[in-house]
Scaffold this active site. Structure first.
Site, mmCIF file in Angstrom:
data_model
loop_
_atom_site.group_PDB
_atom_site.id
_atom_site.type_symbol
_atom_site.label_atom_id
_atom_site.label_comp_id
_atom_site.label_asym_id
_atom_site.label_seq_id
_atom_site.Cartn_x
_atom_site.Cartn_y
_atom_site.Cartn_z
ATOM 1 N N PRO A 35 25.487 29.352 72.832
ATOM 2 C CA PRO A 35 26.251 28.611 73.839
ATOM 3 C C PRO A 35 26.922 27.382 73.240
ATOM 4 O O PRO A 35 26.299 26.676 72.446
ATOM 5 C CB PRO A 35 25.189 28.201 74.862
ATOM 6 C CG PRO A 35 23.907 28.185 74.095
ATOM 7 C CD PRO A 35 24.034 29.252 73.051
ATOM 8 N N PRO A 36 28.175 27.114 73.600
ATOM 9 C CA PRO A 36 28.822 25.881 73.127
ATOM 10 C C PRO A 36 28.093 24.664 73.690
ATOM 11 O O PRO A 36 27.677 24.660 74.846
ATOM 12 C CB PRO A 36 30.241 25.983 73.712
ATOM 13 C CG PRO A 36 30.415 27.408 74.104
ATOM 14 C CD PRO A 36 29.059 27.922 74.437
ATOM 15 N N CYS A 37 27.891 23.650 72.862
ATOM 16 C CA CYS A 37 27.336 22.386 73.360
ATOM 17 C C CYS A 37 28.297 21.283 72.935
ATOM 18 O O CYS A 37 28.545 21.090 71.749
ATOM 19 C CB CYS A 37 25.933 22.139 72.826
ATOM 20 S SG CYS A 37 25.722 22.397 71.075
ATOM 21 N N GLN A 38 28.862 20.586 73.904
ATOM 22 C CA GLN A 38 29.966 19.680 73.619
ATOM 23 C C GLN A 38 29.684 18.237 74.006
ATOM 24 O O GLN A 38 30.286 17.327 73.470
ATOM 25 C CB GLN A 38 31.224 20.151 74.363
ATOM 26 C CG GLN A 38 31.636 21.550 73.964
ATOM 27 C CD GLN A 38 32.632 22.164 74.929
ATOM 28 O OE1 GLN A 38 32.661 21.812 76.103
ATOM 29 N NE2 GLN A 38 33.440 23.075 74.434
#
EC number: 2.1.1.37
Length: 412
Positions: free
Chosen positions: A82-85
């Site tokens: 999952p992208p974590c931004q």
């Protein structure tokens, strides 16, 4: 012997799915919210139940129903990146930052389905500096769910596992408390360079503006390239048999100006071309990290692509696929932008296989007893679907990925 099952979250076109299938898993379910990438995953994994949906709205009871219909009582593995931004101010829980909601949703699926093992992959940057707090919170969250985390946490470089590309990813490996703990794979130190990966494609002109096919008999599947053959073999010997009519697609390239070609020609191998800032590959070296470029809400820019080592052009989508260790039977979208985004966002399958092999070991699966099936033939037209057609296929809104916002100009 029945294959162990995996759910691939944030699956993209299927780099992780492919590597895990090569280890002996069956990909029971894949979840991807980009309609085109989901369609490409379906094209390559027709036996998988692919779901095109934002994971924020994914009901885990729905997932359980799919698994039950397939006769799966328990999930062996859940994988995904999952992208974590977003990272909150000091003193706040970073996992609760709304911009990290996709990571939270990944944890939610693990909590609800309780797989035997999980693999979480991400950018190396979350292990350094102020981001360390986020990683520690995430590990604590998994441990509170009853999972043992393999430690120390490692950043794995795909080139040290045989991939002809320098690409590093942070990998978390979790084992349910009642399962044998899993360990990180050992580096193979096998070295495969650019030339040995794509040399047989060099003298076949890149297709410009069209996705024509290449007769596989014109290609040389010897040495390291044995892994890329249309009949799954080598590292992909446990993959199911896709029907491809002995044709190789996606050797699609850009229409460069004569001036650009001349600059590419004059640039020494292994150096950066001064105007474009593109790296010209060295035949005996590794490919630089292939990146995805921006989504359409950010302007749909294609990331910088390396220049071929002996042709005055950037590499084609198929060459990029090979440098990412995708075999030639694996299909990408026919447009350069979508194709390179699919590859740039993907886990390198060869690395995913190394990870999957370790889980296969602790599951005590005899890979010699696993069935390899011949899969149904599927419509290659999916390679050409635009976002409208792909969204209609999945019955989802075309606005699931926002369109680029353009400023209104006042006409004086």
């Amino acid at each position: 012997m029945k294959r162990p099952t995996v759910i691939d979250l944030f699956s993209g076109c299927g780099g992780m799915s492919l590597g895990l299938e090569a280890s002996g898993f069956d990909v029971a379910v894949a979840v991807e919210f980009d309609a085109i990438h989901a369609l490409i995953h379906h094209l390559n994994f027709p036996y998988t139940h692919t779901i095109c949906q934002d994971i924020n709205h994914l009901n885990t009871d729905y997932l359980k129903g799919i698994l039950q219909a397939k006769g799966i009582d328990e999930v062996d593995l859940i994988a995904g990146g999952p992208p974590c931004q977003g990272f909150s101010l000091m003193g706040k829980r970073q996992l609760d930052d709304p911009r990290n909601s996709l990571v939270f949703q990944y944890v939610r699926v693990i909590r609800d389905l309780q797989p035997k093992y999980f693999v979480f992959e991400n950018v190396p940057g979350i292990a350094v500096g102020s981001h360390k707090q986020f990683l520690e919170e995430l590990i604590n969250e998994f441990e509170s769910l009853g999972y043992h985390i393999a430690k120390p946490i490692k950043i794995l470089d795909a080139s040290l596992f045989g991939a002809p590309q320098k690409r590093k990813r942070l990998i978390l490996m979790g084992s349910r408390h009642d399962m044998q703990p899993v360990n990180y794979p050992l580096e193979t130190k096998e070295y495969n360079d650019v030339e040995n990966t794509i040399n047989d494609l060099s003298n076949i002109p890149a297709f410009i503006g069209k996705n024509e096919s290449i007769d596989a008999n014109k290609l040389d599947y010897s040495g390291f390239r044995r892994n890329f053959a249309l009949k799954p073999q080598g590292i992909y010997g446990l993959c199911h048999d896709r029907q491809r009519d002995n044709l190789v697609y996606n050797h699609v390239g850009s229409n460069h100006t004569e001036k650009s070609k001349q600059r590419f020609q004059n640039t020494p191998q292994g150096e950066v071309e001064k105007t474009s800032r593109f790296l010209k590959l060295s035949p005996t070296g590794l490919c630089n990290t292939l990146r995805a470029g921006t989504a359409r809400d950010k302007g749909a820019y294609t990331a910088a692509r390396p220049i071929h080592y002996n042709q005055p052009r950037c590499i084609t989508v198929r060459e990029a696929g090979r440098l990412h260790t995708f075999p030639d039977w694996f299909l990408f979208h026919e447009t350069i932008w979508h194709g390179f985004r699919e590859i740039g966002n993907a886990v390198i399958p060869m690395l995913a296989k190394g990870i999957g092999d370790e889980i296969i070991k602790v599951l005590e699966v005899d890979i010699n007893q696993l069935e390899v099936r011949k899969l149904e033939k599927i419509d290659l037209e999916f390679m050409a679907y635009n976002m409208d057609k792909a969204s209609n296929y999945w019955n989802v809104s075309n606005d699931i990925i926002p369109k680029r916002k353009r400023l209104e100009m006042n006409v004086l």
